[in-house]
Design a protein around this motif. Structure first.
Motif, PDB file in Angstrom:
ATOM      1  N   HIS A 285      12.915   2.622  -7.711  1.00 47.37           N
ATOM      2  CA  HIS A 285      12.047   2.223  -6.597  1.00 47.37           C
ATOM      3  C   HIS A 285      10.571   2.470  -6.879  1.00 47.37           C
ATOM      4  O   HIS A 285       9.759   2.524  -5.954  1.00 47.37           O
ATOM      5  CB  HIS A 285      12.465   2.957  -5.320  1.00 47.37           C
ATOM      6  N   GLY A 286      10.226   2.595  -8.135  1.00 41.55           N
ATOM      7  CA  GLY A 286       8.843   2.862  -8.488  1.00 41.55           C
ATOM      8  C   GLY A 286       8.565   4.354  -8.500  1.00 41.55           C
ATOM      9  O   GLY A 286       9.221   5.135  -7.810  1.00 41.55           O
ATOM     10  N   THR A 287       7.607   4.751  -9.298  1.00 41.17           N
ATOM     11  CA  THR A 287       7.294   6.169  -9.433  1.00 41.17           C
ATOM     12  C   THR A 287       5.829   6.449  -9.135  1.00 41.17           C
ATOM     13  O   THR A 287       4.954   5.624  -9.411  1.00 41.17           O
ATOM     14  CB  THR A 287       7.614   6.670 -10.862  1.00 41.17           C
ATOM     15  N   THR A 288       5.582   7.620  -8.564  1.00 43.34           N
ATOM     16  CA  THR A 288       4.216   8.104  -8.415  1.00 43.34           C
ATOM     17  C   THR A 288       3.756   8.839  -9.669  1.00 43.34           C
ATOM     18  O   THR A 288       2.579   9.194  -9.765  1.00 43.34           O
ATOM     19  CB  THR A 288       4.103   9.063  -7.219  1.00 43.34           C
ATOM     20  N   ALA A 289       4.702   9.077 -10.594  1.00 30.57           N
ATOM     21  CA  ALA A 289       4.387   9.789 -11.848  1.00 30.57           C
ATOM     22  C   ALA A 289       3.657  11.098 -11.579  1.00 30.57           C
ATOM     23  O   ALA A 289       2.631  11.394 -12.183  1.00 30.57           O
ATOM     24  CB  ALA A 289       3.595   8.898 -12.798  1.00 30.57           C
ATOM     25  N   SER A 290       4.209  11.873 -10.661  1.00 27.27           N
ATOM     26  CA  SER A 290       3.620  13.172 -10.288  1.00 27.27           C
ATOM     27  C   SER A 290       2.160  13.035  -9.873  1.00 27.27           C
ATOM     28  O   SER A 290       1.318  13.886 -10.182  1.00 27.27           O
ATOM     29  CB  SER A 290       3.761  14.171 -11.444  1.00 27.27           C
ATOM     30  N   GLY A 291       1.850  11.948  -9.176  1.00 28.48           N
ATOM     31  CA  GLY A 291       0.507  11.721  -8.667  1.00 28.48           C
ATOM     32  C   GLY A 291      -0.378  10.890  -9.570  1.00 28.48           C
ATOM     33  O   GLY A 291      -1.477  10.477  -9.161  1.00 28.48           O
ATOM     34  N   MET A 292       0.085  10.588 -10.785  1.00 22.17           N
ATOM     35  CA  MET A 292      -0.731   9.823 -11.713  1.00 22.17           C
ATOM     36  C   MET A 292      -1.000   8.408 -11.199  1.00 22.17           C
ATOM     37  O   MET A 292      -2.082   7.848 -11.418  1.00 22.17           O
ATOM     38  CB  MET A 292      -0.045   9.754 -13.078  1.00 22.17           C
ATOM     39  N   ALA A 293      -0.019   7.834 -10.497  1.00 25.76           N
ATOM     40  CA  ALA A 293      -0.209   6.483  -9.971  1.00 25.76           C
ATOM     41  C   ALA A 293      -1.353   6.451  -8.961  1.00 25.76           C
ATOM     42  O   ALA A 293      -2.153   5.504  -8.942  1.00 25.76           O
ATOM     43  CB  ALA A 293       1.082   5.984  -9.320  1.00 25.76           C
ATOM     44  N   ARG A 294      -1.460   7.482  -8.130  1.00 25.24           N
ATOM     45  CA  ARG A 294      -2.549   7.536  -7.153  1.00 25.24           C
ATOM     46  C   ARG A 294      -3.900   7.688  -7.850  1.00 25.24           C
ATOM     47  O   ARG A 294      -4.914   7.130  -7.411  1.00 25.24           O
ATOM     48  CB  ARG A 294      -2.312   8.675  -6.164  1.00 25.24           C
TER      49      ARG A 294
ATOM     50  N   VAL B 210       9.786  10.216 -12.980  1.00 26.46           N
ATOM     51  CA  VAL B 210      10.174   9.310 -11.895  1.00 26.46           C
ATOM     52  C   VAL B 210      10.197  10.143 -10.618  1.00 26.46           C
ATOM     53  O   VAL B 210      11.168  10.844 -10.331  1.00 26.46           O
ATOM     54  CB  VAL B 210      11.532   8.644 -12.161  1.00 26.46           C
ATOM     55  N   THR B 211       9.113  10.086  -9.891  1.00 25.93           N
ATOM     56  CA  THR B 211       8.916  10.951  -8.732  1.00 25.93           C
ATOM     57  C   THR B 211       8.574  10.131  -7.486  1.00 25.93           C
ATOM     58  O   THR B 211       7.982   9.056  -7.602  1.00 25.93           O
ATOM     59  CB  THR B 211       7.769  11.940  -9.008  1.00 25.93           C
ATOM     60  N   PRO B 212       8.918  10.652  -6.302  1.00 26.97           N
ATOM     61  CA  PRO B 212       9.840  11.749  -6.054  1.00 26.97           C
ATOM     62  C   PRO B 212      11.232  11.421  -6.611  1.00 26.97           C
ATOM     63  O   PRO B 212      11.649  10.265  -6.587  1.00 26.97           O
ATOM     64  CB  PRO B 212       9.871  11.864  -4.522  1.00 26.97           C
ATOM     65  N   TYR B 213      11.942  12.434  -7.075  1.00 28.71           N
ATOM     66  CA  TYR B 213      13.174  12.157  -7.816  1.00 28.71           C
ATOM     67  C   TYR B 213      14.230  11.468  -6.966  1.00 28.71           C
ATOM     68  O   TYR B 213      15.051  10.699  -7.478  1.00 28.71           O
ATOM     69  CB  TYR B 213      13.729  13.441  -8.444  1.00 28.71           C
ATOM     70  N   ARG B 214      14.207  11.671  -5.655  1.00 25.00           N
ATOM     71  CA  ARG B 214      15.219  11.037  -4.819  1.00 25.00           C
ATOM     72  C   ARG B 214      15.028   9.521  -4.693  1.00 25.00           C
ATOM     73  O   ARG B 214      15.937   8.818  -4.253  1.00 25.00           O
ATOM     74  CB  ARG B 214      15.242  11.691  -3.423  1.00 25.00           C
ATOM     75  N   THR B 215      13.869   9.025  -5.092  1.00 24.19           N
ATOM     76  CA  THR B 215      13.688   7.573  -5.091  1.00 24.19           C
ATOM     77  C   THR B 215      14.537   6.908  -6.178  1.00 24.19           C
ATOM     78  O   THR B 215      14.660   5.686  -6.204  1.00 24.19           O
ATOM     79  CB  THR B 215      12.213   7.198  -5.310  1.00 24.19           C
ATOM     80  N   GLN B 216      15.114   7.699  -7.042  1.00 30.02           N
ATOM     81  CA  GLN B 216      16.006   7.149  -8.062  1.00 30.02           C
ATOM     82  C   GLN B 216      17.334   6.687  -7.457  1.00 30.02           C
ATOM     83  O   GLN B 216      18.007   5.804  -8.012  1.00 30.02           O
ATOM     84  CB  GLN B 216      16.278   8.203  -9.136  1.00 30.02           C
TER      85      GLN B 216
END
Length: 295
Positions: free
Chosen positions: A169-178, A233-239
């Motif tokens: 479902h897409g990742t925030t990459a531990s905030g890197m995407a933001r 792949v964060t948050p991990y539950r989005t997996q």
């Protein structure tokens, strides 16, 4: 330093950091000199094109690596593990970019899915099997095979999809995407240089298309194996997936002492591998516990 130079420096650093953070299962670059030798070697029957599936395991297994990995470094432990259990096992390289050796899975995922489609057809023709099972790590267990299933007719050729730390479902990459979105033009740079990475960021057009209308397709059995210590792949539950024929597994519910993060769960974790084997052959599944690390 000018504003323009400062912006470019921040942008370059952001892209470099993202590349490091999104090393979905890649082995160390120190392994590179052995690449040609490994590629030419059949390891315990892995990528053995004379293999014929047994009645016990009629579906050959296709292994799909993660971003910044390749067909051998991601699977040096998992492939022999499955071969020893009687499976015909195959792995492919996908998502290559010109001028970037050994490191794959960075091309546009839609094009990578075409490569997966061709490879699955090759495996089916070679083995005479009706369907394959796909086991993938990160992109190879989530975005890539699900696109193949949903848009390229893969649902007719795949029985089971087992995703290890998958990018579903897409990742925030531990905030890197933001951080990337905060730098003007940064996402465009990532899209141009590493489109397979941008495709997996939360909010990407690829992710919107992939998940529109539901997570699953009829006829395929899905297993997701995730670790709560995933930092990529964060948050991990989005997996986790929603839909029929889905089993979502948190690794720490099988062994609370397992501290595998994103790379380890797909490359060296035999507890996760044991659960992969259970997913491939549920009729003969055995409990996965901490002692599975020694099995």
């Amino acid at each position: 330093m000018s504003v323009r130079k400062r912006t470019l420096r921040v942008l370059a650093g952001t892209v470099s950091a993202l590349a490091l953070a999104l090393s979905f299962g890649s082995a160390s670059a120190s392994a590179a000199p052995a690449a040609a030798q490994v590629d030419m070697t059949v390891t315990s029957g892995w990528n053995n094109w004379s293999c014929k599936p047994s009645a016990a395991h009629p579906n050959p297994v296709v292994l799909a690596h993660g971003t910044f990995a390749n067909s051998w470094d991601n699977w040096l432990m998992a492939a022999p593990y499955l071969v020893q259990r009687g499976y015909c096992v195959y792995s492919l390289d996908y998502g290559q970019q010109a001028g970037v050796p050994l490191v794959h899975g960075i091309g546009p995922i839609a094009k990578s899915a075409d490569q997966l489609s061709v490879f699955v057809d090759k495996v089916l023709k070679s083995t005479g099997a009706k369907k394959v099972d796909i086991v993938g790590h990160s992109q190879g267990g989530g975005a890539l095979p699900r696109y193949y299933l949903k848009f390229l007719g893969g649902a007719d050729k795949v029985d089971k999809l087992v995703g290890i730390a998958p990018s579903n479902h897409g990742t925030t990459a531990s905030g890197m995407a933001r951080l990337i979105d905060a730098v003007p033009g940064a996402r465009n740079v990532v899209s141009l240089t590493m489109p397979g990475v941008e495709d997996q960021l939360v909010g990407s057009e690829f992710m919107k298309k992939l998940n529109a209308g539901g997570d699953t397709v009829p006829g395929v059995k899905y297993t997701v194996i995730a670790t709560k210590y995933d930092e990529v792949v964060t948050p991990y539950r989005t997996q986790f997936l929603s839909g029929p024929n889905v089993r979502n597994i948190e690794l720490q519910n099988l062994c609370k002492w397992d501290i595998s993060e994103h790379a380890a769960i797909g490359t060296i974790d035999r507890i996760a591998f044991h659960e992969v084997a259970n997913a491939l052959d549920p009729a003969h599944a055995t409990p996965t516990t901490c002692s599975s690390a020694l099995s």
